[in-house]
Motif scaffolding. Structure first.
Motif, PDB file in Angstrom:
ATOM      1  N   VAL A   1       0.839  -1.203   0.000  1.00  0.00           N
ATOM      2  CA  VAL A   1       0.000   0.000   0.000  1.00  0.00           C
ATOM      3  C   VAL A   1       0.872   1.251   0.000  1.00  0.00           C
ATOM      4  CG1 VAL A   1      -1.676   1.335   1.337  1.00  0.00           C
ATOM      5  CG2 VAL A   1      -1.958  -1.143   1.089  1.00  0.00           C
ATOM      6  N   LEU A   2       1.917   1.271   0.826  1.00  0.00           N
ATOM      7  CA  LEU A   2       2.789   2.447   0.892  1.00  0.00           C
ATOM      8  C   LEU A   2       3.464   2.714  -0.447  1.00  0.00           C
ATOM      9  CD1 LEU A   2       4.415   2.008   4.423  1.00  0.00           C
ATOM     10  CD2 LEU A   2       2.757   3.742   3.722  1.00  0.00           C
ATOM     11  N   ARG A   3       4.004   1.673  -1.074  1.00  0.00           N
ATOM     12  CA  ARG A   3       4.678   1.835  -2.373  1.00  0.00           C
ATOM     13  C   ARG A   3       3.735   2.385  -3.439  1.00  0.00           C
ATOM     14  NH1 ARG A   3       6.704  -3.587  -1.833  1.00  0.00           N
ATOM     15  NH2 ARG A   3       8.659  -3.426  -0.739  1.00  0.00           N
ATOM     16  N   GLY A   4       2.499   1.947  -3.400  1.00  0.00           N
ATOM     17  CA  GLY A   4       1.540   2.372  -4.410  1.00  0.00           C
ATOM     18  C   GLY A   4       0.934   3.741  -4.161  1.00  0.00           C
ATOM     19  N   THR A   5       1.130   4.278  -2.959  1.00  0.00           N
ATOM     20  CA  THR A   5       0.446   5.513  -2.582  1.00  0.00           C
ATOM     21  C   THR A   5       1.391   6.684  -2.330  1.00  0.00           C
ATOM     22  OG1 THR A   5      -1.216   4.105  -1.511  1.00  0.00           O
ATOM     23  CG2 THR A   5      -1.284   6.449  -0.995  1.00  0.00           C
ATOM     24  N   TYR A   6       2.596   6.406  -1.853  1.00  0.00           N
ATOM     25  CA  TYR A   6       3.514   7.470  -1.434  1.00  0.00           C
ATOM     26  C   TYR A   6       4.882   7.312  -2.090  1.00  0.00           C
ATOM     27  CZ  TYR A   6      -0.014   7.975   2.143  1.00  0.00           C
ATOM     28  OH  TYR A   6      -1.208   8.136   2.790  1.00  0.00           O
ATOM     29  N   ALA A   7       5.505   8.433  -2.399  1.00  0.00           N
ATOM     30  CA  ALA A   7       6.856   8.413  -2.946  1.00  0.00           C
ATOM     31  C   ALA A   7       7.883   8.274  -1.828  1.00  0.00           C
ATOM     32  CB  ALA A   7       7.126   9.688  -3.735  1.00  0.00           C
ATOM     33  N   HIS A   8       7.565   8.788  -0.651  1.00  0.00           N
ATOM     34  CA  HIS A   8       8.486   8.774   0.494  1.00  0.00           C
ATOM     35  C   HIS A   8       7.739   8.246   1.705  1.00  0.00           C
ATOM     36  CE1 HIS A   8      10.957  11.261  -2.065  1.00  0.00           C
ATOM     37  NE2 HIS A   8       9.910  12.059  -2.238  1.00  0.00           N
ATOM     38  N   TYR A   9       8.229   7.154   2.273  1.00  0.00           N
ATOM     39  CA  TYR A   9       7.504   6.511   3.362  1.00  0.00           C
ATOM     40  C   TYR A   9       8.447   5.678   4.217  1.00  0.00           C
ATOM     41  CZ  TYR A   9       7.941   2.655   0.113  1.00  0.00           C
ATOM     42  OH  TYR A   9       8.456   1.726  -0.748  1.00  0.00           O
ATOM     43  N   GLU A  10       7.947   5.310   5.395  1.00  0.00           N
ATOM     44  CA  GLU A  10       8.642   4.352   6.243  1.00  0.00           C
ATOM     45  C   GLU A  10       7.607   3.570   7.029  1.00  0.00           C
ATOM     46  OE1 GLU A  10      11.125   6.111   9.280  1.00  0.00           O
ATOM     47  OE2 GLU A  10       9.506   7.368  10.016  1.00  0.00           O
ATOM     48  N   LEU A  11       7.976   2.355   7.369  1.00  0.00           N
ATOM     49  CA  LEU A  11       7.175   1.507   8.244  1.00  0.00           C
ATOM     50  C   LEU A  11       7.997   1.286   9.496  1.00  0.00           C
ATOM     51  CD1 LEU A  11       4.853  -0.403   8.978  1.00  0.00           C
ATOM     52  CD2 LEU A  11       6.003  -2.175   7.617  1.00  0.00           C
ATOM     53  N   VAL A  12       7.466   1.717  10.630  1.00  0.00           N
ATOM     54  CA  VAL A  12       8.158   1.594  11.911  1.00  0.00           C
ATOM     55  C   VAL A  12       7.436   0.542  12.730  1.00  0.00           C
ATOM     56  CG1 VAL A  12       8.913   2.778  13.995  1.00  0.00           C
ATOM     57  CG2 VAL A  12       8.813   4.028  11.822  1.00  0.00           C
ATOM     58  N   LEU A  13       8.129  -0.541  13.026  1.00  0.00           N
ATOM     59  CA  LEU A  13       7.582  -1.607  13.859  1.00  0.00           C
ATOM     60  C   LEU A  13       8.124  -1.429  15.271  1.00  0.00           C
ATOM     61  CD1 LEU A  13       8.314  -4.354  11.251  1.00  0.00           C
ATOM     62  CD2 LEU A  13       6.052  -3.475  11.807  1.00  0.00           C
ATOM     63  N   VAL A  14       7.247  -1.422  16.246  1.00  0.00           N
ATOM     64  CA  VAL A  14       7.651  -1.245  17.633  1.00  0.00           C
ATOM     65  C   VAL A  14       7.323  -2.536  18.378  1.00  0.00           C
ATOM     66  CG1 VAL A  14       7.398   0.134  19.722  1.00  0.00           C
ATOM     67  CG2 VAL A  14       7.170   1.229  17.475  1.00  0.00           C
ATOM     68  N   ASP A  15       8.377  -3.284  18.716  1.00  0.00           N
ATOM     69  CA  ASP A  15       8.199  -4.534  19.443  1.00  0.00           C
ATOM     70  C   ASP A  15       8.163  -4.250  20.943  1.00  0.00           C
ATOM     71  OD1 ASP A  15       8.157  -7.441  19.815  1.00  0.00           O
ATOM     72  OD2 ASP A  15      10.100  -7.066  20.742  1.00  0.00           O
ATOM     73  N   ASP A  16       7.097  -4.663  21.578  1.00  0.00           N
ATOM     74  CA  ASP A  16       6.903  -4.417  23.003  1.00  0.00           C
ATOM     75  C   ASP A  16       7.214  -5.682  23.808  1.00  0.00           C
ATOM     76  OD1 ASP A  16       6.307  -3.086  25.329  1.00  0.00           O
ATOM     77  OD2 ASP A  16       4.139  -3.244  25.107  1.00  0.00           O
ATOM     78  N   GLY A  17       8.435  -6.191  23.634  1.00  0.00           N
ATOM     79  CA  GLY A  17       8.889  -7.317  24.447  1.00  0.00           C
ATOM     80  C   GLY A  17       8.331  -8.665  24.050  1.00  0.00           C
ATOM     81  N   SER A  18       8.194  -8.913  22.761  1.00  0.00           N
ATOM     82  CA  SER A  18       7.697 -10.218  22.315  1.00  0.00           C
ATOM     83  C   SER A  18       8.586 -11.334  22.825  1.00  0.00           C
ATOM     84  CB  SER A  18       7.659 -10.276  20.781  1.00  0.00           C
ATOM     85  OG  SER A  18       6.722  -9.364  20.266  1.00  0.00           O
TER      86      SER A  18
END
Length: 73
Positions: A31-48
């Motif tokens: 979805v990000l690639r198809g919608t935005y030229a500049h993007y990031e996905l930030v995953l926040v792991d809460d102690g898995s």
């Protein structure tokens, strides 16, 4: 649909999500690639304590614009 030039960050909390995290990342990145030229996905792991982080680590090298933040207590 034209691609937006604004920078977009998507922040996703993860916790013991090993069963879904790979599909989640690939779907969000599509979805990000198809919608935005500049993007990031930030995953926040809460102690898995399952294999969530182990499934994310290889994807950090394979896919651009992904970040992983691991919270500790």
């Amino acid at each position: 649909m034209p691609v937006s030039d604004c920078f977009t960050s998507v922040v996703v909390p993860v916790h013991n999500d090993a069963d879904i995290v790979e599909d989640l990342i690939r779907d969000v990145m599509t979805v990000l690639r198809g919608t935005y030229a500049h993007y990031e996905l930030v995953l926040v792991d809460d102690g898995s304590d399952d294999a969530t982080v182990q499934k994310i680590l290889p994807l950090l090298e394979q896919l651009d614009c992904i970040r992983l933040i691991r919270l500790s207590r």
